[in-house]
Motif scaffolding. Structure first.
Motif, short mmCIF file in Angstrom:
data_model
loop_
_atom_site.label_atom_id
_atom_site.label_comp_id
_atom_site.label_asym_id
_atom_site.label_seq_id
_atom_site.Cartn_x
_atom_site.Cartn_y
_atom_site.Cartn_z
N GLY A 1 -4.53 -17.37 29.06
CA GLY A 1 -3.98 -16.33 29.60
C GLY A 1 -4.32 -15.72 29.85
N LYS A 2 -5.39 -14.83 29.57
CA LYS A 2 -6.07 -13.29 29.49
C LYS A 2 -6.49 -13.73 30.74
CE LYS A 2 -6.79 -13.96 23.91
NZ LYS A 2 -7.20 -13.42 23.16
N GLY A 3 -6.71 -14.13 31.68
CA GLY A 3 -7.02 -13.78 32.85
C GLY A 3 -9.13 -14.57 32.87
N GLY A 4 -9.66 -14.59 33.62
CA GLY A 4 -10.72 -14.89 33.34
C GLY A 4 -11.63 -14.04 34.83
N SER A 5 -13.18 -14.55 35.13
CA SER A 5 -13.92 -14.66 36.16
C SER A 5 -14.44 -16.15 36.71
CB SER A 5 -14.66 -13.18 35.53
OG SER A 5 -15.76 -13.61 36.99
N VAL B 1 -7.52 -16.06 46.11
CA VAL B 1 -5.75 -15.93 46.57
C VAL B 1 -4.63 -16.22 45.53
CG1 VAL B 1 -6.14 -14.92 48.44
CG2 VAL B 1 -5.75 -17.22 48.27
N THR B 2 -5.47 -17.60 45.27
CA THR B 2 -4.16 -18.77 44.20
C THR B 2 -4.05 -18.49 42.99
OG1 THR B 2 -4.62 -20.60 45.95
CG2 THR B 2 -3.88 -21.30 43.67
N TYR B 3 -5.23 -17.96 42.55
CA TYR B 3 -4.78 -17.72 40.99
C TYR B 3 -5.14 -16.00 40.54
CZ TYR B 3 -6.17 -22.48 40.92
OH TYR B 3 -6.16 -23.72 40.99
N ALA B 4 -5.05 -15.38 41.28
CA ALA B 4 -4.73 -14.09 41.21
C ALA B 4 -4.04 -13.61 40.97
CB ALA B 4 -5.00 -13.17 42.54
N LYS B 5 -2.74 -14.10 39.70
CA LYS B 5 -1.36 -14.17 39.44
C LYS B 5 -1.69 -14.46 38.00
CE LYS B 5 0.34 -18.80 40.37
NZ LYS B 5 1.32 -19.64 41.21
N HIS B 6 -3.05 -15.25 37.91
CA HIS B 6 -3.44 -16.07 36.30
C HIS B 6 -4.52 -14.46 36.15
CE1 HIS B 6 -0.47 -18.84 36.33
NE2 HIS B 6 -1.20 -19.87 36.89
N LYS B 7 -4.26 -13.70 37.05
CA LYS B 7 -5.47 -12.70 36.81
C LYS B 7 -6.98 -13.30 35.64
CE LYS B 7 -2.64 -9.51 34.35
NZ LYS B 7 -1.77 -8.72 32.67
N ILE B 8 -7.02 -13.94 36.86
CA ILE B 8 -7.85 -15.37 37.76
C ILE B 8 -9.12 -14.15 39.03
CG2 ILE B 8 -9.93 -17.22 37.84
CD1 ILE B 8 -7.43 -18.16 35.73
#
Length: 252
Positions: free
Chosen positions: A135-139, A175-182
């Motif tokens: 839940g904290k995003g990632g790279s 574009v898919t996982y931007a909503k999860h701050k990834i």
């Protein structure tokens, strides 16, 4: 080095040498905990020891990235040791046995694809699951190549195809996982003086250096500099980027 990656849990595939080792060392030096994933257990152990010598935190895990079970186990080990994954350097790659399309054996084609395409997909699949759950995003930074950007003669047709696939996957993840701050980005190295490149031979290195405007190949640490930036909070507005790091080769 500053501790700008303190609290981050990183996975680095292909960590036993070259760009993977240099990046693992760099991330650890900046405070990240690192799971080293590679089939080369001896080289991976050396990377682990180097990280420990500099006071870093890491574990070494045998992992063939083309094997889903092993990738799942490796990711679980990273989570058990350090918590949810927040950084993936999706770097493991292979080119041995490649060739020109009209002469390339199907098994050789599939071997390259199994690591460079399926392996990249699998490493991202389980890292993404961990990042989303955390839940904290990632790279995610994936190693493509200038071979994914331009046509390259010389018998690396499966390799180049795989690196083009990596670019498309990266954009889809962004574009898919931007909503999860990834965030997801791909780097496209040119000539890098790794053991894989040195295996091709000095004539190749000399020729490639001559075609590079800066007149040389990159050291693995120069690639690690870019990956560290893309993995850090300093690059929070960069996603879906395909970044050549090639001494000007693709600018010609």
């Amino acid at each position: 080095m500053t501790a700008r990656m303190e609290g981050h849990n990183a996975i680095v595939t292909g960590s036993s040498s070259g760009m993977g080792r240099a990046t693992a060392l760099r991330l650890a030096s900046e405070g990240a905990s690192v799971c080293l994933a590679d089939i080369n257990t001896e080289g991976n152990a050396e990377t682990l020891e180097l990280i420990k010598q500099q006071g870093g935190r890491a574990i070494a895990q045998y992992c063939d990235v083309s094997d889903e079970t092993l990738v799942k186990e490796m990711t679980a080990s990273a989570e058990a040791a350090f918590g949810s994954v927040s950084i993936l350097f999706n770097n493991a790659g292979f080119e041995d046995g490649d060739g020109n399309t009209d002469e390339l054996d199907v098994d050789a084609w599939e071997k390259v694809q199994s690591i460079n395409t399926r392996g990249v997909f699998l490493a991202a699949k389980y890292a993404l699951k961990s990042m989303i759950a955390g839940g904290k995003g990632g790279s995610i930074t994936t190693t493509s190549s200038i071979g994914g950007l331009i046509g390259t003669p010389g018998g690396l047709h499966s390799y180049c195809a795989s690196k083009g696939a990596v670019i498309s996957l990266t954009r889809s993840w962004a574009v898919t996982y931007a909503k999860h701050k990834i965030r997801a980005n791909a780097i496209c190295p040119g000539l890098v003086l790794t053991s894989m490149v040195k295996r091709i031979g000095p004539e190749f290195i000399e020729a490639a250096s001559g075609m590079t405007p800066l007149g040389r190949g990159a050291e693995p640490e120069e690639i690690a500099n870019l990956v560290a930036f893309l993995s850090s909070e300093e690059s929070q507005f960069i996603t879906g980027a395909i970044i050549p790091i090639d001494g000007g080769y693709t600018a010609q």
